[in-house]
Design a protein around this motif. Structure first.
Motif, short mmCIF file in Angstrom:
data_model
loop_
_atom_site.label_atom_id
_atom_site.label_comp_id
_atom_site.label_asym_id
_atom_site.label_seq_id
_atom_site.Cartn_x
_atom_site.Cartn_y
_atom_site.Cartn_z
N GLY A 197 0.81 -1.20 0.00
CA GLY A 197 0.00 0.00 0.00
C GLY A 197 0.85 1.26 0.00
O GLY A 197 0.55 2.25 -0.70
N LEU A 198 1.96 1.24 0.75
CA LEU A 198 2.86 2.39 0.78
C LEU A 198 3.53 2.60 -0.58
O LEU A 198 3.65 3.73 -1.07
CB LEU A 198 3.92 2.21 1.87
N PHE A 199 3.96 1.51 -1.21
CA PHE A 199 4.61 1.66 -2.52
C PHE A 199 3.60 2.09 -3.58
O PHE A 199 3.97 2.74 -4.56
CB PHE A 199 5.30 0.36 -2.93
N LEU A 211 10.17 3.00 3.11
CA LEU A 211 9.06 3.29 2.20
C LEU A 211 8.41 4.62 2.54
O LEU A 211 8.05 5.41 1.65
CB LEU A 211 8.02 2.15 2.26
N LEU A 212 8.26 4.90 3.85
CA LEU A 212 7.68 6.19 4.26
C LEU A 212 8.56 7.35 3.80
O LEU A 212 8.05 8.39 3.37
CB LEU A 212 7.50 6.22 5.78
N LYS A 213 9.88 7.16 3.87
CA LYS A 213 10.80 8.20 3.40
C LYS A 213 10.68 8.36 1.88
O LYS A 213 10.70 9.48 1.36
CB LYS A 213 12.23 7.83 3.79
N GLN A 214 10.53 7.24 1.18
CA GLN A 214 10.46 7.27 -0.28
C GLN A 214 9.20 8.00 -0.78
O GLN A 214 9.24 8.64 -1.83
CB GLN A 214 10.48 5.83 -0.82
N ILE A 215 8.12 7.91 -0.03
CA ILE A 215 6.87 8.52 -0.51
C ILE A 215 6.65 9.93 0.04
O ILE A 215 5.65 10.57 -0.29
CB ILE A 215 5.64 7.64 -0.16
N GLU A 249 2.84 -5.29 -8.95
CA GLU A 249 1.41 -5.09 -9.16
C GLU A 249 1.03 -3.62 -8.97
O GLU A 249 0.22 -3.07 -9.72
CB GLU A 249 0.62 -5.98 -8.20
N ALA A 250 1.64 -2.97 -7.97
CA ALA A 250 1.33 -1.56 -7.70
C ALA A 250 1.71 -0.67 -8.88
O ALA A 250 1.01 0.30 -9.20
CB ALA A 250 2.06 -1.12 -6.43
N ALA A 251 2.83 -0.98 -9.53
CA ALA A 251 3.27 -0.18 -10.67
C ALA A 251 2.27 -0.26 -11.81
O ALA A 251 1.84 0.76 -12.37
CB ALA A 251 4.66 -0.64 -11.13
N LEU A 252 1.85 -1.48 -12.17
CA LEU A 252 0.91 -1.64 -13.28
C LEU A 252 -0.48 -1.11 -12.92
O LEU A 252 -1.19 -0.58 -13.78
CB LEU A 252 0.83 -3.11 -13.70
N ALA A 253 -0.87 -1.25 -11.65
CA ALA A 253 -2.18 -0.74 -11.22
C ALA A 253 -2.22 0.78 -11.34
O ALA A 253 -3.25 1.35 -11.73
CB ALA A 253 -2.46 -1.17 -9.78
N ALA A 254 -1.12 1.46 -11.03
CA ALA A 254 -1.07 2.92 -11.15
C ALA A 254 -1.31 3.35 -12.60
O ALA A 254 -2.09 4.27 -12.87
CB ALA A 254 0.26 3.44 -10.63
N PHE A 255 -0.63 2.67 -13.53
CA PHE A 255 -0.85 3.00 -14.95
C PHE A 255 -2.28 2.68 -15.37
O PHE A 255 -2.88 3.40 -16.17
CB PHE A 255 0.15 2.25 -15.84
N GLY A 256 -2.83 1.60 -14.81
CA GLY A 256 -4.21 1.25 -15.12
C GLY A 256 -5.21 2.27 -14.61
O GLY A 256 -6.29 2.45 -15.19
N ALA A 257 -4.85 2.94 -13.54
CA ALA A 257 -5.76 3.92 -12.93
C ALA A 257 -5.70 5.28 -13.61
O ALA A 257 -6.66 6.06 -13.53
CB ALA A 257 -5.42 4.08 -11.45
N SER A 258 -4.60 5.58 -14.26
CA SER A 258 -4.40 6.92 -14.82
C SER A 258 -5.54 7.39 -15.73
O SER A 258 -5.96 8.55 -15.63
CB SER A 258 -3.06 6.97 -15.57
N PRO A 259 -6.08 6.54 -16.62
CA PRO A 259 -7.17 7.02 -17.47
C PRO A 259 -8.42 7.45 -16.70
O PRO A 259 -9.19 8.29 -17.18
CB PRO A 259 -7.48 5.81 -18.37
N TYR A 260 -8.64 6.87 -15.51
CA TYR A 260 -9.80 7.29 -14.71
C TYR A 260 -9.57 8.66 -14.09
O TYR A 260 -10.51 9.43 -13.89
CB TYR A 260 -10.06 6.28 -13.58
#
Length: 352
Positions: free
Chosen positions: A19-21, A73-77, A311-322
Motif C-alpha cells: 500500500g505504501l509503494f 518506504l515512508l521516506k520514499q513517498i 502489481e502496484a506499478a501496473l495498477a497505477a498505470f491502469g488507474a491513470s485514465p480514470y
C-alpha cells in the motif's frame, strides 16, 4: 469526524509495504492519494507481527527488518504528501452515478474518489487465541500473541506455544546470546511434528540436547495464579498426565485468522476470500477498483512483497485514465526524466 467528503484521485485501503509503494507509483503519475488502515501505525503485518525479523528478498536490499522496510518506504513517498487515516476501518465502498466512488470509515471519515486501491493484505487479521478459560485476563501483561518489544522478555522464564515458524524463530531468538536472552525457554507443541523450517527445528532440538531450552509435547489446559499474576501453566501431555510449568511470560503463536470483513460485502469478484484481478492492470471485477498484494489472486499468483510492488506499478498505470481521461501517459524513468525529478523534488543530473 469530517462533515464534508474528502475529494481525491485515489483511496488506498491498507498501509502495509505494498500500500505504501502504491503511493509512490501513483505519485510518479501525479495522482494524489489518501491511505486508510485499521492499524494505528503504517507497516501492516511487517510492523504488527514481525518488526524485528529480517527480510531477505527485497531487491537490492540484502537484509532489512519489517520496521526498516516500512521506514524506508515512508521516506520514499514523502515527496507525494499522501494523507494517512490510521486506526480506521473502511466500512462502505459504493460506486456513484458519476463513476467515482463513495468510501467511508467506521469513524465517519468520508471520501469521494476517482479510483480505489485495495492493499489489505490478508484482510483484517487477528491472532488465533489459546482457548483456556480465564487466561485472557493476562493478555498484554503476561500473555502475548505477538512480539513488539523483544527487550521486555529478556531475563524472563518463557513458555512459547506453537509449531510454526513464528514459535520456533522466537524460541531460538530468546535462547541466543544477546541483549534479549531469556532466563529460560520452554517450547510447547501439541505434537512432535512442526510446520516450521526444517533448519529451525534441527537447531531447536540441538539446543534441547545441550540443555539450553526445553521442548514438551502437550496442550495447555489450565493455569494457577497468585496475587493477580500468572504463576504456573497446567500442561496435559499425550500420556494424559498433567504437569505444572512455572513461568513469567506466555507467548502463543497459533497463526492468524484472516477475515475479509466489510470487503466481502462490496460486490467484488472473489475466489477463496481473495479479490480476483486481471494481470494487465490488477483491476477487480468493478472498473476503477484495483487490488494489489496478498489480498488479490490471479493465475500464478505468488504472495511475495516484491510481487506486490510490481502489481502496484501496473495498477497505477491502469488507474491513470480514470484520473486523467484526456491525458496520454508515457512511461518515463526516474533516472533520466526531468519531469519525474521535479515531482520527486530532486535535481536533474547533468551528463557530459
Amino acid at each position: 469526524m469530517n462533515t464534508e467528503p474528502i475529494q481525491t484521485d485515489a483511496v488506498i485501503v491498507g498501509a502495509g509495504p505494498v500500500g505504501l509503494f502504491q503511493v509512490f507509483e501513483l505519485g510518479l503519475l501525479e495522482i494524489k492519494a489518501h491511505i486508510i488502515d485499521s492499524l494505528p501505525v503504517p507497516g501492516g503485518q511487517c510492523v504488527e507481527l514481525y518488526p524485528d525479523k529480517p527480510i531477505y528478498d527485497i531487491p537490492a536490499v540484502p537484509v532489512c527488518t519489517g520496521q526498516e522496510l516500512t521506514d524506508n518506504l515512508l521516506k520514499q513517498i514523502e515527496p507525494f504528501g499522501a494523507t494517512f487515516h490510521l486506526g480506521q476501518e473502511v466500512t462502505t465502498l459504493a460506486k456513484r452515478e458519476d463513476g467515482r466512488f463513495d468510501v467511508a470509515t467506521a469513524k465517519g471519515t468520508r471520501f469521494i474518489s476517482k479510483t480505489v486501491f485495495i492493499a489489505g493484505g490478508v484482510g483484517s487479521f487477528q491472532p488465533r487465541t489459546l482457548k483456556v478459560d480465564g487466561l485472557e485476563k493476562f493478555d498484554g501483561t503476561q500473555l502475548h500473541y505477538r512480539v513488539k518489544n523483544p527487550a521486555q522478555f529478556a531475563g524472563k522464564n518463557l513458555v512459547i506455544v506453537g509449531g510454526g515458524d513464528s514459535a520456533l524463530d522466537w524460541a531460538l531468538n530468546f535462547v541466543a546470546d544477546g541483549p534479549n536472552k531469556a532466563e529460560s525457554v520452554i517450547l510447547v507443541h501439541r505434537r512432535d511434528g512442526f510446520r516450521a523450517a526444517p533448519a529451525s527445528v534441527a537447531k531447536m532440538k540441538e539446543l534441547c540436547e545441550a540443555y539450553e531450552m526445553q521442548f514438551v509435547v502437550g496442550q495447555i489446559t489450565g493455569f494457577e495464579e497468585a496475587e493477580g499474576r500468572l504463576q504456573r501453566l497446567k500442561l496435559t501431555g499425550s500420556d494424559g498426565v498433567t504437569r505444572l510449568l512455572p513461568l513469567d511470560m506466555l507467548l502463543v503463536f497459533f497463526g492468524l485468522s484472516p477475515k475479509l470483513g466489510p470487503i466481502a460485502e462490496w460486490g467484488l469478484g472473489l475466489d477463496r476470500k481473495q479479490i480476483v484481478v486481471d494481470t494487465e492492470k490488477f483491476e477487480s471485477s468493478i472498473p476503477g477498483i484495483f487490488a494489489v498484494g496478498d489480498i488479490n489472486t490471479y493465475p500464478g499468483k505468488k504472495k511475495l512483497i516484491l510481487s506486490g510492488f510490481h502489481e502496484a506499478a501496473l495498477a497505477a498505470f491502469g488507474a491513470s485514465p480514470y484520473v486523467f481521461p484526456d491525458k496520454r501517459v508515457l512511461l518515463q524513468y526516474t533516472t533520466t526524466s526531468p519531469k519525474l525529478h521535479k515531482v520527486l523534488g530532486v535535481e536533474s543530473p547533468v551528463f557530459d
